[in-house]
Design a protein around this motif. Structure first.
Motif, short mmCIF file in Angstrom:
data_model
loop_
_atom_site.label_atom_id
_atom_site.label_comp_id
_atom_site.label_asym_id
_atom_site.label_seq_id
_atom_site.Cartn_x
_atom_site.Cartn_y
_atom_site.Cartn_z
N GLY A 174 -20.12 -4.54 -4.13
CA GLY A 174 -20.42 -4.66 -2.70
C GLY A 174 -20.00 -3.48 -1.86
O GLY A 174 -20.06 -3.56 -0.65
N GLY A 175 -19.56 -2.42 -2.45
CA GLY A 175 -19.16 -1.25 -1.70
C GLY A 175 -17.66 -1.02 -1.78
O GLY A 175 -16.91 -1.85 -2.30
N GLN A 176 -17.25 0.13 -1.29
CA GLN A 176 -15.84 0.48 -1.35
C GLN A 176 -15.46 1.29 -0.12
O GLN A 176 -16.31 1.90 0.52
CB GLN A 176 -15.53 1.28 -2.61
CG GLN A 176 -16.20 2.65 -2.63
CD GLN A 176 -16.14 3.31 -3.98
OE1 GLN A 176 -16.20 2.65 -4.99
NE2 GLN A 176 -16.04 4.63 -3.98
N LEU A 177 -14.20 1.27 0.18
CA LEU A 177 -13.63 2.06 1.25
C LEU A 177 -12.96 3.25 0.60
O LEU A 177 -12.24 3.09 -0.40
CB LEU A 177 -12.61 1.21 2.01
CG LEU A 177 -11.84 1.84 3.15
CD1 LEU A 177 -12.80 2.22 4.28
CD2 LEU A 177 -10.79 0.87 3.65
N GLU A 178 -13.18 4.44 1.13
CA GLU A 178 -12.54 5.64 0.59
C GLU A 178 -11.57 6.18 1.62
O GLU A 178 -11.95 6.46 2.76
CB GLU A 178 -13.58 6.68 0.21
CG GLU A 178 -14.48 6.22 -0.93
CD GLU A 178 -15.47 7.27 -1.38
OE1 GLU A 178 -15.32 8.46 -1.01
OE2 GLU A 178 -16.40 6.90 -2.12
N LEU A 179 -10.30 6.30 1.22
CA LEU A 179 -9.24 6.74 2.12
C LEU A 179 -8.55 7.98 1.57
O LEU A 179 -8.35 8.08 0.35
CB LEU A 179 -8.19 5.64 2.29
CG LEU A 179 -8.65 4.30 2.84
CD1 LEU A 179 -7.57 3.26 2.65
CD2 LEU A 179 -9.01 4.45 4.30
N GLY A 180 -8.15 8.88 2.46
CA GLY A 180 -7.31 9.99 2.05
C GLY A 180 -5.93 9.44 1.70
O GLY A 180 -5.58 8.31 2.04
N SER A 181 -5.12 10.24 1.02
CA SER A 181 -3.82 9.75 0.56
C SER A 181 -2.91 9.33 1.71
O SER A 181 -2.20 8.33 1.60
CB SER A 181 -3.13 10.80 -0.32
OG SER A 181 -2.96 12.00 0.39
N ARG A 182 -2.93 10.03 2.84
CA ARG A 182 -2.09 9.66 3.97
C ARG A 182 -2.55 8.33 4.58
O ARG A 182 -1.74 7.48 4.94
CB ARG A 182 -2.10 10.74 5.02
CG ARG A 182 -1.40 12.00 4.56
CD ARG A 182 -1.55 13.07 5.58
NE ARG A 182 -0.24 13.35 6.16
CZ ARG A 182 -0.03 14.25 7.06
NH1 ARG A 182 -1.04 14.96 7.54
NH2 ARG A 182 1.18 14.47 7.52
N SER A 183 -3.84 8.17 4.71
CA SER A 183 -4.38 6.92 5.27
C SER A 183 -4.09 5.75 4.34
O SER A 183 -3.75 4.65 4.80
CB SER A 183 -5.88 7.03 5.51
OG SER A 183 -6.15 8.00 6.49
N PHE A 184 -4.21 5.97 3.03
CA PHE A 184 -3.92 4.91 2.08
C PHE A 184 -2.44 4.52 2.16
O PHE A 184 -2.11 3.33 2.16
CB PHE A 184 -4.29 5.34 0.66
CG PHE A 184 -4.02 4.27 -0.36
CD1 PHE A 184 -4.86 3.18 -0.47
CD2 PHE A 184 -2.93 4.35 -1.20
CE1 PHE A 184 -4.61 2.17 -1.40
CE2 PHE A 184 -2.67 3.36 -2.14
CZ PHE A 184 -3.52 2.27 -2.23
N ALA A 185 -1.55 5.51 2.23
CA ALA A 185 -0.12 5.22 2.34
C ALA A 185 0.18 4.41 3.60
O ALA A 185 0.99 3.47 3.57
CB ALA A 185 0.69 6.51 2.32
N ALA A 186 -0.48 4.76 4.70
CA ALA A 186 -0.28 4.02 5.95
C ALA A 186 -0.77 2.58 5.81
O ALA A 186 -0.12 1.64 6.29
CB ALA A 186 -1.01 4.72 7.09
N LEU A 187 -1.90 2.38 5.15
CA LEU A 187 -2.43 1.04 4.92
C LEU A 187 -1.46 0.21 4.09
O LEU A 187 -1.19 -0.95 4.40
CB LEU A 187 -3.80 1.13 4.23
CG LEU A 187 -4.46 -0.19 3.88
CD1 LEU A 187 -4.86 -0.95 5.15
CD2 LEU A 187 -5.70 0.06 3.01
N VAL A 188 -0.92 0.79 3.05
CA VAL A 188 0.04 0.09 2.19
C VAL A 188 1.27 -0.32 3.01
O VAL A 188 1.76 -1.44 2.90
CB VAL A 188 0.43 0.95 0.97
CG1 VAL A 188 1.62 0.35 0.23
CG2 VAL A 188 -0.75 1.11 0.04
N GLN A 189 1.78 0.59 3.84
CA GLN A 189 2.95 0.28 4.66
C GLN A 189 2.67 -0.87 5.64
O GLN A 189 3.51 -1.73 5.85
CB GLN A 189 3.43 1.52 5.41
CG GLN A 189 4.11 2.53 4.50
CD GLN A 189 5.26 1.93 3.71
OE1 GLN A 189 6.12 1.23 4.26
NE2 GLN A 189 5.27 2.17 2.42
#
Length: 62
Positions: free
Chosen positions: A38-53
């Motif tokens: 169904g698709g995917q979201l692509e995040l840079g490493s900084r954005s991904f780290a912020a999402l995890v936090q």
């Protein structure tokens, strides 16, 4: 071939809230494990780290 991984914190096979992540050439991919086509979201490493936090702090409406 992209290797998608599900969190070890995911519940049983009937868990409604679960995502998979994968390392992509230029980003980190995030997709719904119930709908992998169904698709995917692509995040840079900084954005991904912020999402995890945000998730760790309970700031996401899951």
């Amino acid at each position: 071939m992209t290797e998608w991984r599900k969190s070890s914190h995911s519940g049983s096979g009937n868990d409604d809230v679960c995502v998979e992540v994968a390392r992509l050439p230029e980003a980190i991919g995030v997709r719904d494990s119930k709908d992998p086509g169904g698709g995917q979201l692509e995040l840079g490493s900084r954005s991904f780290a912020a999402l995890v936090q945000l998730g760790k702090r309970g700031k996401l409406d899951l």
